[in-house]
Design a protein around this motif. Structure first.
Motif, PDB file in Angstrom:
ATOM      1  N   LEU A 128     -10.463  -0.021  -9.116  1.00 27.04           N
ATOM      2  CA  LEU A 128     -10.391  -1.220  -9.950  1.00 27.04           C
ATOM      3  C   LEU A 128      -9.371  -2.209  -9.385  1.00 27.04           C
ATOM      4  O   LEU A 128      -8.244  -1.819  -9.066  1.00 27.04           O
ATOM      5  N   GLU A 129      -9.772  -3.477  -9.285  1.00 25.14           N
ATOM      6  CA  GLU A 129      -8.901  -4.491  -8.679  1.00 25.14           C
ATOM      7  C   GLU A 129      -9.120  -5.834  -9.381  1.00 25.14           C
ATOM      8  O   GLU A 129     -10.259  -6.251  -9.577  1.00 25.14           O
ATOM      9  N   ILE A 130      -8.027  -6.516  -9.694  1.00 20.65           N
ATOM     10  CA  ILE A 130      -8.137  -7.790 -10.406  1.00 20.65           C
ATOM     11  C   ILE A 130      -8.344  -8.972  -9.449  1.00 20.65           C
ATOM     12  O   ILE A 130      -8.917  -9.990  -9.831  1.00 20.65           O
ATOM     13  N   ASP A 131      -7.877  -8.844  -8.229  1.00 21.04           N
ATOM     14  CA  ASP A 131      -7.837  -9.972  -7.297  1.00 21.04           C
ATOM     15  C   ASP A 131      -9.092  -9.953  -6.407  1.00 21.04           C
ATOM     16  O   ASP A 131      -9.330  -8.989  -5.671  1.00 21.04           O
ATOM     17  N   TYR A 165      -6.457   0.964   1.254  1.00 24.78           N
ATOM     18  CA  TYR A 165      -5.827   1.956   2.135  1.00 24.78           C
ATOM     19  C   TYR A 165      -5.761   3.320   1.436  1.00 24.78           C
ATOM     20  O   TYR A 165      -6.251   4.326   1.973  1.00 24.78           O
ATOM     21  N   SER A 166      -5.194   3.352   0.217  1.00 24.61           N
ATOM     22  CA  SER A 166      -5.153   4.629  -0.516  1.00 24.61           C
ATOM     23  C   SER A 166      -6.569   5.088  -0.863  1.00 24.61           C
ATOM     24  O   SER A 166      -6.850   6.293  -0.899  1.00 24.61           O
ATOM     25  N   THR A 167      -7.449   4.125  -1.126  1.00 21.18           N
ATOM     26  CA  THR A 167      -8.845   4.459  -1.477  1.00 21.18           C
ATOM     27  C   THR A 167      -9.498   5.272  -0.368  1.00 21.18           C
ATOM     28  O   THR A 167     -10.218   6.243  -0.629  1.00 21.18           O
ATOM     29  N   ILE A 174      -3.092   6.027 -10.396  1.00 15.21           N
ATOM     30  CA  ILE A 174      -2.632   4.781 -11.031  1.00 15.21           C
ATOM     31  C   ILE A 174      -1.612   4.100 -10.126  1.00 15.21           C
ATOM     32  O   ILE A 174      -0.546   4.663  -9.832  1.00 15.21           O
ATOM     33  N   ASP A 175      -1.959   2.864  -9.676  1.00 11.79           N
ATOM     34  CA  ASP A 175      -1.082   2.149  -8.735  1.00 11.79           C
ATOM     35  C   ASP A 175      -1.298   0.637  -8.869  1.00 11.79           C
ATOM     36  O   ASP A 175      -1.654  -0.032  -7.908  1.00 11.79           O
ATOM     37  N   ALA A 176      -1.098   0.111 -10.101  1.00 12.75           N
ATOM     38  CA  ALA A 176      -1.287  -1.332 -10.307  1.00 12.75           C
ATOM     39  C   ALA A 176      -0.057  -1.898 -11.021  1.00 12.75           C
ATOM     40  O   ALA A 176       1.058  -1.423 -10.784  1.00 12.75           O
ATOM     41  N   ASP A 177      -0.250  -2.933 -11.865  1.00 13.88           N
ATOM     42  CA  ASP A 177       0.883  -3.582 -12.532  1.00 13.88           C
ATOM     43  C   ASP A 177       1.614  -2.594 -13.445  1.00 13.88           C
ATOM     44  O   ASP A 177       0.999  -1.917 -14.266  1.00 13.88           O
ATOM     45  N   LYS A 178       2.933  -2.539 -13.279  1.00 11.90           N
ATOM     46  CA  LYS A 178       3.725  -1.484 -13.929  1.00 11.90           C
ATOM     47  C   LYS A 178       3.768  -1.653 -15.453  1.00 11.90           C
ATOM     48  O   LYS A 178       3.826  -0.662 -16.185  1.00 11.90           O
ATOM     49  N   ARG A 203      -9.793  -7.150 -14.937  1.00 12.49           N
ATOM     50  CA  ARG A 203      -8.561  -6.540 -15.489  1.00 12.49           C
ATOM     51  C   ARG A 203      -8.820  -5.062 -15.676  1.00 12.49           C
ATOM     52  O   ARG A 203      -9.789  -4.671 -16.356  1.00 12.49           O
ATOM     53  N   ALA A 204      -7.934  -4.231 -15.120  1.00  9.92           N
ATOM     54  CA  ALA A 204      -8.178  -2.784 -15.163  1.00  9.92           C
ATOM     55  C   ALA A 204      -8.311  -2.288 -16.602  1.00  9.92           C
ATOM     56  O   ALA A 204      -9.163  -1.432 -16.879  1.00  9.92           O
ATOM     57  N   ALA A 205      -7.507  -2.826 -17.525  1.00  6.99           N
ATOM     58  CA  ALA A 205      -7.574  -2.339 -18.912  1.00  6.99           C
ATOM     59  C   ALA A 205      -8.970  -2.589 -19.489  1.00  6.99           C
ATOM     60  O   ALA A 205      -9.517  -1.737 -20.189  1.00  6.99           O
ATOM     61  N   ALA A 256       0.851  -1.199   0.000  1.00  4.14           N
ATOM     62  CA  ALA A 256       0.000   0.000   0.000  1.00  4.14           C
ATOM     63  C   ALA A 256       0.879   1.239   0.000  1.00  4.14           C
ATOM     64  O   ALA A 256       2.061   1.176   0.380  1.00  4.14           O
ATOM     65  N   VAL A 257       0.317   2.367  -0.391  1.00  2.00           N
ATOM     66  CA  VAL A 257       1.062   3.627  -0.269  1.00  2.00           C
ATOM     67  C   VAL A 257       1.400   3.838   1.204  1.00  2.00           C
ATOM     68  O   VAL A 257       0.751   3.279   2.097  1.00  2.00           O
ATOM     69  N   THR A 258       2.415   4.661   1.456  1.00  2.00           N
ATOM     70  CA  THR A 258       2.779   4.970   2.837  1.00  2.00           C
ATOM     71  C   THR A 258       1.801   6.021   3.379  1.00  2.00           C
ATOM     72  O   THR A 258       1.121   6.707   2.600  1.00  2.00           O
ATOM     73  N   HIS A 302      -9.883 -11.645  -3.709  1.00  2.00           N
ATOM     74  CA  HIS A 302      -9.645 -11.570  -2.259  1.00  2.00           C
ATOM     75  C   HIS A 302      -9.290 -10.138  -1.854  1.00  2.00           C
ATOM     76  O   HIS A 302      -9.818  -9.628  -0.853  1.00  2.00           O
ATOM     77  N   HIS A 303      -8.433  -9.483  -2.636  1.00  2.00           N
ATOM     78  CA  HIS A 303      -8.100  -8.092  -2.327  1.00  2.00           C
ATOM     79  C   HIS A 303      -9.380  -7.248  -2.313  1.00  2.00           C
ATOM     80  O   HIS A 303      -9.586  -6.417  -1.423  1.00  2.00           O
ATOM     81  N   ALA A 304     -10.229  -7.473  -3.317  1.00  2.00           N
ATOM     82  CA  ALA A 304     -11.466  -6.674  -3.420  1.00  2.00           C
ATOM     83  C   ALA A 304     -12.379  -6.914  -2.214  1.00  2.00           C
ATOM     84  O   ALA A 304     -12.994  -5.972  -1.701  1.00  2.00           O
ATOM     85  N   ILE A 340      -6.808   2.978  -9.931  1.00  2.00           N
ATOM     86  CA  ILE A 340      -6.449   1.728 -10.613  1.00  2.00           C
ATOM     87  C   ILE A 340      -5.466   0.997  -9.712  1.00  2.00           C
ATOM     88  O   ILE A 340      -4.318   1.426  -9.547  1.00  2.00           O
ATOM     89  N   GLY A 341      -5.944  -0.083  -9.059  1.00  2.00           N
ATOM     90  CA  GLY A 341      -5.138  -0.824  -8.084  1.00  2.00           C
ATOM     91  C   GLY A 341      -5.613  -0.530  -6.668  1.00  2.00           C
ATOM     92  O   GLY A 341      -5.188   0.432  -6.037  1.00  2.00           O
ATOM     93  N   THR A 342      -6.502  -1.394  -6.162  1.00  2.00           N
ATOM     94  CA  THR A 342      -7.169  -1.142  -4.876  1.00  2.00           C
ATOM     95  C   THR A 342      -6.404  -1.741  -3.692  1.00  2.00           C
ATOM     96  O   THR A 342      -6.332  -1.133  -2.618  1.00  2.00           O
TER      97      THR A 342
END
Ligand SMILES: C[S@@+](CC[C@H](N)C(=O)[O-])C[C@H]1O[C@@H](n2cnc3c(N)ncnc32)[C@H](O)[C@@H]1O
Length: 214
Positions: free
Chosen positions: A88-91, A70-72, A137-141, A117-119, A40-42, A93-95, A64-66
């Motif tokens: 937006l979240e692909i996983d 925490y950042s949300t 934007i904070d998901a797969d680089k 998939r976020a795209a 997560a972000v600091t 369990h994370h969601a 993009i990337g939940t």
């Protein structure tokens, strides 16, 4: 700045310059208990996101990337009354963890977690949703360039795109050692030259790029 120094500086901010916050602490504890990765972000970054979204007067925010939200939660707290945030979240369990953390934070009424998939999710929003004021934007680089283009198309003029990890532990300043590093180097070069935006890359935490749509 070596990564260890970044992390020490973040700790200094967190311990000395941010108020204690039971909701944020509980969110991070739940993420640990649910075995979410510690990415997560600091807390200082969360505060920065909150301030930037407030400065934009954001009523519509896209993330993009939940992960565990925490950042949300930092962003949702910045929404103007009646505002809405889509994350937006692909996983799955994370969601699920994110939805629980959002409920505990009292944010379920204004935050929607979309799974996939976020795209694909971003594609489906084009021309359908109202423009956003703020995108994080904070998901797969490897997909950052795709996310940047699709996010810009969804952003109102004067809106802000914030991109996390654009220094990638300092790796962007050295010859590329991985596909992620190459993707971030290419994105940094592109955003720097992009006349659709005004941008700055802040050497804050792992690098935070701000790009304001003209
Ligand atoms: C760095 S974490 C997000 C952290 C979160 N923004 C925070 O600060 O609390 C990245 C998240 O993006 C998700 N992710 C990775 N690839 C994705 C994709 N293709 N589409 C949507 N989400 C993705 C991961 O599952 C992970 O939860």
């Amino acid at each position: 700045m070596p990564e260890q120094v970044w992390s020490e500086v973040d700790d200094y901010f967190t311990e000395n310059l941010l108020p204690t916050d039971d909701v944020m602490r509980a969110t991070l504890e739940t993420n640990v208990a649910e075995n979410l990765p510690p990415i997560a972000v600091t807390p200082p970054q969360g505060k920065l996101l909150n301030l930037l979204a407030r400065a934009c007067g954001a009523k519509r925010i896209l993330e993009i990337g939940t992960l565990g939200a925490y950042s949300t939660i930092w962003l949702a707290r910045a929404l103007k009354p009646g505002g809405h945030l889509i994350t937006l979240e692909i996983d799955l369990h994370h969601a699920e963890v994110a939805r629980r953390n959002l409920a505990h934070a009292g944010m379920s009424d204004r935050v929607e977690v979309r799974v996939g998939r976020a795209a694909d999710l971003l594609d489906a929003m084009q021309g359908v949703v109202e423009p956003f004021d703020f995108v994080f934007i904070d998901a797969d680089k490897a997909s950052y360039d795709t996310y940047y283009e699709l996010a810009l198309a969804l952003l109102r003029p004067g809106g802000l795109v914030v991109i996390d990890n654009t220094l990638w532990g300092g790796a962007v300043a050295r010859p590329a050692d991985s596909a992620d590093t190459r993707a971030l180097q290419a994105l940094n070069a592109k955003v720097h030259r992009d006349n659709r935006v005004d941008m700055v890359l802040l050497p804050f935490s792992d690098g935070v790029t701000l790009a304001r749509k003209r």
